[in-house]
Scaffold this active site. Structure first.
Site, PDB file in Angstrom:
ATOM      1  N   HIS A  62       0.819  -1.222   0.000  1.00  0.00           N
ATOM      2  CA  HIS A  62       0.000   0.000   0.000  1.00  0.00           C
ATOM      3  C   HIS A  62       0.852   1.272   0.000  1.00  0.00           C
ATOM      4  O   HIS A  62       0.485   2.264  -0.626  1.00  0.00           O
ATOM      5  CB  HIS A  62      -1.005  -0.039   1.162  1.00  0.00           C
ATOM      6  N   ASP A  86      -9.952  -4.268   0.151  1.00  0.00           N
ATOM      7  CA  ASP A  86      -9.461  -4.347   1.526  1.00  0.00           C
ATOM      8  C   ASP A  86      -9.299  -2.977   2.160  1.00  0.00           C
ATOM      9  O   ASP A  86      -9.110  -2.875   3.369  1.00  0.00           O
ATOM     10  CB  ASP A  86      -8.113  -5.087   1.539  1.00  0.00           C
ATOM     11  N   GLU A 106     -15.121  -1.279  -6.719  1.00  0.00           N
ATOM     12  CA  GLU A 106     -14.803  -2.677  -6.355  1.00  0.00           C
ATOM     13  C   GLU A 106     -15.949  -3.551  -6.867  1.00  0.00           C
ATOM     14  O   GLU A 106     -17.113  -3.287  -6.578  1.00  0.00           O
ATOM     15  CB  GLU A 106     -14.646  -2.775  -4.830  1.00  0.00           C
ATOM     16  N   ASP A 137     -18.084  -3.245 -12.037  1.00  0.00           N
ATOM     17  CA  ASP A 137     -16.889  -3.682 -12.766  1.00  0.00           C
ATOM     18  C   ASP A 137     -16.101  -2.428 -13.170  1.00  0.00           C
ATOM     19  O   ASP A 137     -16.650  -1.546 -13.851  1.00  0.00           O
ATOM     20  CB  ASP A 137     -17.338  -4.469 -14.003  1.00  0.00           C
ATOM     21  N   GLY A 138     -14.835  -2.361 -12.775  1.00  0.00           N
ATOM     22  CA  GLY A 138     -14.008  -1.201 -13.093  1.00  0.00           C
ATOM     23  C   GLY A 138     -13.882  -0.979 -14.589  1.00  0.00           C
ATOM     24  O   GLY A 138     -13.770   0.158 -15.060  1.00  0.00           O
ATOM     25  N   ASP A 155      -5.719  -1.469  -8.325  1.00  0.00           N
ATOM     26  CA  ASP A 155      -5.306  -2.375  -7.244  1.00  0.00           C
ATOM     27  C   ASP A 155      -6.161  -3.630  -7.396  1.00  0.00           C
ATOM     28  O   ASP A 155      -7.103  -3.869  -6.652  1.00  0.00           O
ATOM     29  CB  ASP A 155      -5.569  -1.662  -5.915  1.00  0.00           C
ATOM     30  N   THR A 157      -6.966  -7.858  -8.697  1.00  0.00           N
ATOM     31  CA  THR A 157      -6.494  -9.239  -8.630  1.00  0.00           C
ATOM     32  C   THR A 157      -5.717  -9.535  -9.916  1.00  0.00           C
ATOM     33  O   THR A 157      -5.546  -8.662 -10.775  1.00  0.00           O
ATOM     34  CB  THR A 157      -7.697 -10.195  -8.492  1.00  0.00           C
ATOM     35  N   ASP A 158      -5.294 -10.772 -10.082  1.00  0.00           N
ATOM     36  CA  ASP A 158      -4.511 -11.158 -11.263  1.00  0.00           C
ATOM     37  C   ASP A 158      -5.394 -11.178 -12.524  1.00  0.00           C
ATOM     38  O   ASP A 158      -6.616 -11.167 -12.412  1.00  0.00           O
ATOM     39  CB  ASP A 158      -3.889 -12.542 -11.025  1.00  0.00           C
ATOM     40  N   PRO A 162     -12.489 -12.145 -12.390  1.00  0.00           N
ATOM     41  CA  PRO A 162     -13.033 -10.790 -12.513  1.00  0.00           C
ATOM     42  C   PRO A 162     -11.991  -9.741 -12.914  1.00  0.00           C
ATOM     43  O   PRO A 162     -12.309  -8.712 -13.497  1.00  0.00           O
ATOM     44  CB  PRO A 162     -13.605 -10.491 -11.128  1.00  0.00           C
TER      45      PRO A 162
HETATM   46  N1  SAM Z   1      -3.218  -6.308  -3.125  1.00  0.00           N
HETATM   47  C1  SAM Z   1      -3.880  -7.325  -3.816  1.00  0.00           C
HETATM   48  C2  SAM Z   1      -3.058  -8.215  -4.687  1.00  0.00           C
HETATM   49  O1  SAM Z   1      -2.464  -7.752  -5.661  1.00  0.00           O
HETATM   50  O2  SAM Z   1      -3.017  -9.388  -4.380  1.00  0.00           O
HETATM   51  C3  SAM Z   1      -5.102  -6.858  -4.498  1.00  0.00           C
HETATM   52  C4  SAM Z   1      -6.076  -6.509  -3.454  1.00  0.00           C
HETATM   53  S1  SAM Z   1      -7.690  -6.109  -3.782  1.00  0.00           S
HETATM   54  C5  SAM Z   1      -8.421  -7.192  -2.610  1.00  0.00           C
HETATM   55  C6  SAM Z   1      -8.146  -6.702  -5.356  1.00  0.00           C
HETATM   56  C7  SAM Z   1      -9.636  -6.485  -5.591  1.00  0.00           C
HETATM   57  O3  SAM Z   1      -9.867  -6.286  -6.992  1.00  0.00           O
HETATM   58  C8  SAM Z   1     -10.522  -7.666  -5.189  1.00  0.00           C
HETATM   59  O4  SAM Z   1     -11.271  -7.318  -4.054  1.00  0.00           O
HETATM   60  C9  SAM Z   1     -11.416  -7.918  -6.402  1.00  0.00           C
HETATM   61  O5  SAM Z   1     -12.764  -8.183  -6.079  1.00  0.00           O
HETATM   62  C10 SAM Z   1     -11.245  -6.609  -7.165  1.00  0.00           C
HETATM   63  N2  SAM Z   1     -11.530  -6.729  -8.605  1.00  0.00           N
HETATM   64  C11 SAM Z   1     -11.195  -7.730  -9.428  1.00  0.00           C
HETATM   65  N3  SAM Z   1     -11.663  -7.490 -10.664  1.00  0.00           N
HETATM   66  C12 SAM Z   1     -12.298  -6.300 -10.634  1.00  0.00           C
HETATM   67  C13 SAM Z   1     -12.991  -5.514 -11.593  1.00  0.00           C
HETATM   68  N4  SAM Z   1     -13.114  -5.933 -12.844  1.00  0.00           N
HETATM   69  N5  SAM Z   1     -13.512  -4.331 -11.206  1.00  0.00           N
HETATM   70  C14 SAM Z   1     -13.387  -3.904  -9.918  1.00  0.00           C
HETATM   71  N6  SAM Z   1     -12.757  -4.611  -8.960  1.00  0.00           N
HETATM   72  C15 SAM Z   1     -12.216  -5.788  -9.306  1.00  0.00           C
END
Ligand code: SAM
Length: 284
Positions: A62, A86, A106, A137-138, A155, A157-158, A162
């Site tokens: 962060h 988070d 999110e 959805d972003g 920020d 996920t991979d 999603p």
């Molecule tokens: N620090 C973390 C990592 O790299 O492992 C990422 C943390 S954060 C929890 C990632 C968030 O992205 C998740 O809560 C997930 O639901 C969100 N996310 C995934 N795809 C997304 C999308 N298309 N639009 C918005 N949020 C999304």
């Protein structure tokens, strides 16, 4: 009896943490969510079996995703944060009195609800009056935004499940349009060490480079992410993260940070040769 959380980092490598207790398990429309407690890392949560945040090392991620762009341009006022359920990214942004508004998008409300219950230290600023949370959805959210933000932080996920859409040309193009002329885009950029992640990293870099005149990659050392070596992407239409760094302005804010400092700001852009090579030869 011992209970271990084990994550598959590659077909041949596993990473394990001794767990005291599983605190939560749930399934949303998008992903499985688990929360554990461990002696070494405190509480941590995973999405679809992949580590997201631990209480012990979240400060590294962060600090680096927020303070690098904020020190580059401490005049940032309007911020879009995508993912980040988070709350850790919003927590760091809210420490800047100059930040006037943050839209956080999110996709999964359950992530935020679970984090509000189990991770008060990261969610502490989600109720700040400057923060608006959208459960969308972003990829779709950013389509309709033009010339609105000084900073976009992805920020996510991979790039599967999603998060997949947040690594596409369409998404980066829409971020470009959503940013003002001096805007900055920062994204989590995967790890350079393992083959599977290398591919996502190279593809993301190439796609961002096609759009933005200034693109750089910087690094941090995060013990619980695959290989412990994590990259972030920096892109801007006009602002260079080193030449334009506003070190004195950032220092005058007197923000205490556990990982980030101004020496590190410059140093984190110095990449190992093999990473430079991967990025220089990035293809689809
Ligand atoms: N620090 C973390 C990592 O790299 O492992 C990422 C943390 S954060 C929890 C990632 C968030 O992205 C998740 O809560 C997930 O639901 C969100 N996310 C995934 N795809 C997304 C999308 N298309 N639009 C918005 N949020 C999304």
């Amino acid at each position: 009896m011992e209970l271990w959380y084990t994550e598959q980092h590659t077909d041949n490598v596993r990473f394990s943490i001794l767990v005291d207790q599983q605190l939560y398990q749930g399934q949303s429309d998008f992903q499985r969510i688990d929360v554990f407690h461990s002696k070494e890392f405190g509480k941590f949560f995973t999405l679809d079996g992949l580590m997201m945040v631990t209480e012990k090392d979240e400060f590294i991620y962060h600090d680096m995703i927020v303070h690098v762009p904020m020190a580059t341009n401490p005049d940032i006022k309007r911020v879009l944060v995508i993912g980040a359920g988070d709350g850790g990214t919003v927590r760091e942004l809210c420490r800047y009195p100059g930040v006037e508004h943050i839209d956080m998008v999110e996709i999964d409300k359950l992530v935020v609800d679970v984090c509000l219950e189990y991770f008060p230290s990261t969610t502490v600023s989600l109720n700040d009056p400057r923060v608006s949370i959208f459960y969308e959805d972003g990829l779709k959210f950013v389509r309709s935004r033009v010339n609105e933000y000084d900073l976009i932080i992805v920020d996510s996920t991979d790039p599967f499940g999603p998060g997949e859409g947040l690594f596409t040309r369409e998404f980066y193009g829409n971020c470009y349009h959503a940013l003002k002329d001096n805007g900055i885009l920062v994204n989590q950029h995967e790890n350079p060490y393992y083959d599977t992640y290398q591919h996502s990293m190279k593809r993301a870099h190439m796609r961002i480079k096609e759009l933005f005149p200034i693109t750089r990659v910087y690094q941090a050392h995060i013990p619980t992410y695959p290989s412990g070596h994590w990259l972030f992407g920096y892109a801007s239409k006009t602002i260079d993260p080193i030449k334009d760094l506003k070190g004195d302005a950032w220092t005058s804010l007197n923000l205490e940070t556990k990982y980030y400092n101004l020496d590190l700001h410059v140093g984190c852009f110095a990449l190992p040769n093999y990473v430079k090579e991967l990025l220089d030869h990035a293809t689809e």
